[in-house]
Design a protein around this motif. Structure first.
Motif, short mmCIF file in Angstrom:
data_model
loop_
_atom_site.label_atom_id
_atom_site.label_comp_id
_atom_site.label_asym_id
_atom_site.label_seq_id
_atom_site.Cartn_x
_atom_site.Cartn_y
_atom_site.Cartn_z
N ASP A 181 0.83 3.32 6.93
CA ASP A 181 2.16 3.39 6.20
C ASP A 181 2.96 3.88 7.39
N PRO A 182 3.57 2.97 8.33
CA PRO A 182 4.12 3.39 9.61
C PRO A 182 5.39 4.49 9.13
N GLY A 227 10.54 12.56 11.01
CA GLY A 227 10.42 11.19 10.60
C GLY A 227 9.44 10.53 10.65
N MET A 228 8.06 11.05 11.03
CA MET A 228 6.85 10.63 11.31
C MET A 228 5.79 11.25 10.26
N ARG A 229 6.59 11.90 9.33
CA ARG A 229 5.56 12.48 8.30
C ARG A 229 4.74 11.46 7.59
N PRO A 230 3.45 11.76 7.53
CA PRO A 230 2.31 10.47 7.07
C PRO A 230 2.74 10.50 5.73
N GLY A 231 2.44 9.17 5.40
CA GLY A 231 2.75 8.91 4.06
C GLY A 231 1.44 8.65 3.22
N CYS A 232 0.44 8.84 4.09
CA CYS A 232 -0.99 8.80 3.41
C CYS A 232 -1.90 9.44 3.92
N LYS B 378 2.37 0.37 0.89
CA LYS B 378 2.99 -0.20 1.89
C LYS B 378 3.55 -1.50 1.61
N GLU B 379 2.76 -2.34 1.07
CA GLU B 379 3.03 -3.54 0.63
C GLU B 379 4.13 -3.73 -0.57
N GLY B 427 7.14 -4.89 11.40
CA GLY B 427 6.06 -5.98 10.78
C GLY B 427 5.76 -5.70 9.41
N ILE B 428 6.46 -5.14 8.70
CA ILE B 428 5.70 -4.29 7.31
C ILE B 428 6.58 -5.01 6.04
N ALA B 429 6.12 -5.19 4.88
CA ALA B 429 6.91 -5.61 3.81
C ALA B 429 8.31 -5.25 3.81
N GLU B 430 9.46 -5.91 3.16
CA GLU B 430 10.73 -5.44 3.44
C GLU B 430 11.07 -4.38 2.46
N ARG B 431 11.60 -3.43 2.96
CA ARG B 431 12.07 -2.35 2.23
C ARG B 431 13.51 -2.25 1.86
#
Lengths: 433, 433
Positions: A181-182, A227-232, B378-379, B427-431
């Protein structure tokens, strides 16, 4: 003069003295910690009505609660009520993370509503205003952002959350390394969207000296946001997170050289077996700067209970050396904002973790609290037990709900009660079944 | 033949096969674990309708919920409802700790109400019956106690909690060492009261061979209870606790020699910095026998929230090697018994800790669960996120309570949305905001 420059000059300020007394340590220990940058005292010179709080090495672990206007239905009154509830539940500081509505009014009222340090995240207001003034958050200018930073600082905000280390290099690494999860940081996402759209490096990075100038002027403590806090948990300690942390270390050094107090914000989602390494790494890269962790939650699957998964992570993180815990509420990961009850529960859960860590770290006063409560428990002194509970209101409420069952159960033994025998043998207050 | 003697003979039983499949490991790994005594399969030969569960090294950390009749107002139906709620919330086994009322009926109904292993604590029934039959719990005879043990085993109970190591030497040590709170175990207190009153050593210790004989006959797994469970963090790892644990190690050895499956119950109240040492000590003294911890709670002051302080301790204990966590509920330390809601919350809190530990220990399937949920997150696939949550009911309930705020907030950006820019870039699902 900032608290840091005073400390470096060998001066013990009134705030340092006050904090030393509250913590039960020597004022010189506080001064030395501030001088070394391992303690911060978020206390804006413009702030009115502040009761100073210290965050850092050797001090009680602190808890922060976030509130703020979010969405068209948000109300300043409800958010102010959350501040009241959070502080009543023992929050040591409050963040106003408003992203919409009358952000200026909310901030001023937040500062008036509590005597704890108050933090904000200026980017939110800058993009909200750009949306109105320029038609899109993407059209925000760097000057817009700095104008908001200065405005918030001038209002008396004690600490500012700023994504100074979220550079293009960092976000490219998040993309190339194939994060699960970028990007989960709300402010980080907006900032990065702006950077990509405008093909411009992060102004908080390139114009960091402007940040430092404002911070020094008001003695605002910086809280470097990640900003790069891991989300998983799978993204914990990946290249993007660590790359940004390396940059944050550089920012810490520059802030201290400028006499600016600084702490560093951290994850997020961290599995149990990464927490110690994460804190150790932050302490090393950021030269002992106080670590402000968000939770961390120790699993991704506890949706609806992240105050608990956050309390677990917070306990271990604080034990490993983190000094400020941002609460996580049950509303996290559900796509909603916490209500008043969730705010209260979130603060208490974080405080349980913080206190457990303080016990383990040997923080002054921590073990004594448990000891006093346990002695009251041994003496069967309910009044003292309830008063000494972390949340006396809740303990009292549960105790009063209790039925007559336990006293009735004791009818079994009559005068031949094993509990009485044991109590006499041990010389303790007489127990019943 | 018990599961242990089968394993020692090299046989893979149906239960071992079934457990291996559930855990996603090889049947031979289960057999070897049982043979070494580091895995137990509580499965009484007389038990009907059991779905076998393994507890031990390399297996998913399990959670146990305690219910039972307590006091004149207790009702079998309410306690059965708690069993249903606990198992629905994911409890892996249940203990019926009834101390009053129709204990035989409650046990039989408990065994019929769930397909999880069921445990009991025979001493409670023995003293309740002695009160009626002989006028006092103190007049219970050793034969009374063994008669109840055999009766409960014959009914099909899968594991029995027995204070086999609470000797006169141990209790004298608790007295002489000046514990803050000498005795908090309910069963332990009754047993010790009986020992003092009758000037007789603990019959579960002196006649341990009789215990083993019954256990072997039914393949009941023993759960050695700790009468010296510390009742406050200050008493953790004191002489009384460790003395008893040394004796429990001796009991483990003798059980295994008799072909009897055995696990060891543990604290209680343990500060963060004692948990790893406590588990390591148990593993060493008890030769790797599964460790069944009660919480542990990591501070004494969280009255009304001990499901949270227990989740913190449980996470760290399981990570350190404990394999079964007894839930702690919010009713603990309030002098009441948990209601249905508290039972549910207690199970979930313990499961969060257990799963966090399984992630850290690399238990098969643990990381994959988080990964699937995080990919759904993420999706932006809410349906999958809610289904994959630890407690889908709760996650769904909180999600449905959510107001329209978040969708409205997004009106700010229109087509110039930073989130959209970032989503496209990554390139991920639109947020959205």
């Amino acid at each position: 003069m900032t608290q840091l420059s005073e400390a470096l000059a060998g001066n013990i300020t009134a705030a340092m003295k006050f904090i030393a007394e509250k913590e039960g340590i020597e004022p010189e220990q506080v001064r030395q910690g501030v001088a070394e940058g391992v303690i911060v005292i978020p206390a804006n010179k413009q702030r009115k009505g502040l009761i100073p709080t210290g965050i850092g090495t050797g001090l009680r672990t602190k808890v922060s609660a976030s509130v703020g206007l979010y969405g068209a239905r948000a109300s300043i009154d409800v958010e102010l009520e959350k501040i009241e509830v959070a502080v009543d539940a023992g929050a040591d500081c409050v963040m106003d993370l408003s992203v919409s509505g009358d952000i200026d009014a909310m901030r001023k009222k937040s500062l008036a509503a509590t005597s704890t340090p108050v933090g904000t995240l200026p980017l939110y207001q800058a993009i909200a205003e750009a949306a109105v003034k320029r038609g899109s958050p993407l059209k925000m200018t760097a000057d817009d952002l700095f104008e908001v930073i200065e405005r918030q600082a001038a209002d008396g905000v004690d600490f500012l959350a700023l994504h100074c280390g979220t550079t293009m290099g960092v976000i490219q690494r998040a993309k190339s390394e194939g994060r699960i999860d970028p990007l989960v940081s709300y402010g980080g996402s907006h900032l990065i969207g702006w950077m990509i759209h405008n093909r411009e490096e992060n102004p908080l990075y390139t114009q960091y000296d402007r940040v430092l100038e404002i911070a020094r002027k008001y003695d605002v403590t910086l809280s470097l946001a990640d900003g790069m806090r891991p989300g998983c948990v799978a993204d914990s300690l990946d290249g993007a997170q660590v790359h940004e942390l390396v940059i944050l270390g550089e920012m810490v050094r520059r802030a201290r050289e400028a006499g600016v107090q600084i702490m560093v914000k951290g994850p997020g989602h961290v599995p149990l077996n990464h927490i110690d390494a994460t804190v150790t790494l932050q302490k090393s890269l950021c030269r002992g700067a106080p670590y402000f962790v968000f939770g961390p939650v120790v699993t991704d699957i506890a949706s609806g209970y992240d105050h608990i998964s956050g309390a677990i992570g917070g306990a271990i993180a604080a034990w490993a050396g983190a000094e400020l815990i941002c609460y996580v509420t049950a509303a996290e990961h559900i796509g909603s904002i916490p209500d008043v009850t969730q705010v209260r529960e979130g603060v208490i859960a974080a405080r349980i973790g913080a206190h457990a860590a303080d016990l383990a770290k040997g923080i002054n006063g921590a073990a004594d609290w448990d000891l006093r409560l346990s002695r009251a428990r041994k003496e069967l002194d309910w009044e003292a037990q309830l008063n000494l509970a972390l949340d006396p209101k809740r303990a009292r409420e549960l105790r009063s709900r209790r039925s007559e069952e336990s006293s009735e159960a004791c009818a079994m033994c009559g005068k031949y009660c094993a509990m009485k025998v044991v109590s006499q043998y041990l010389g303790i207050a007489e127990r019943t079944c």
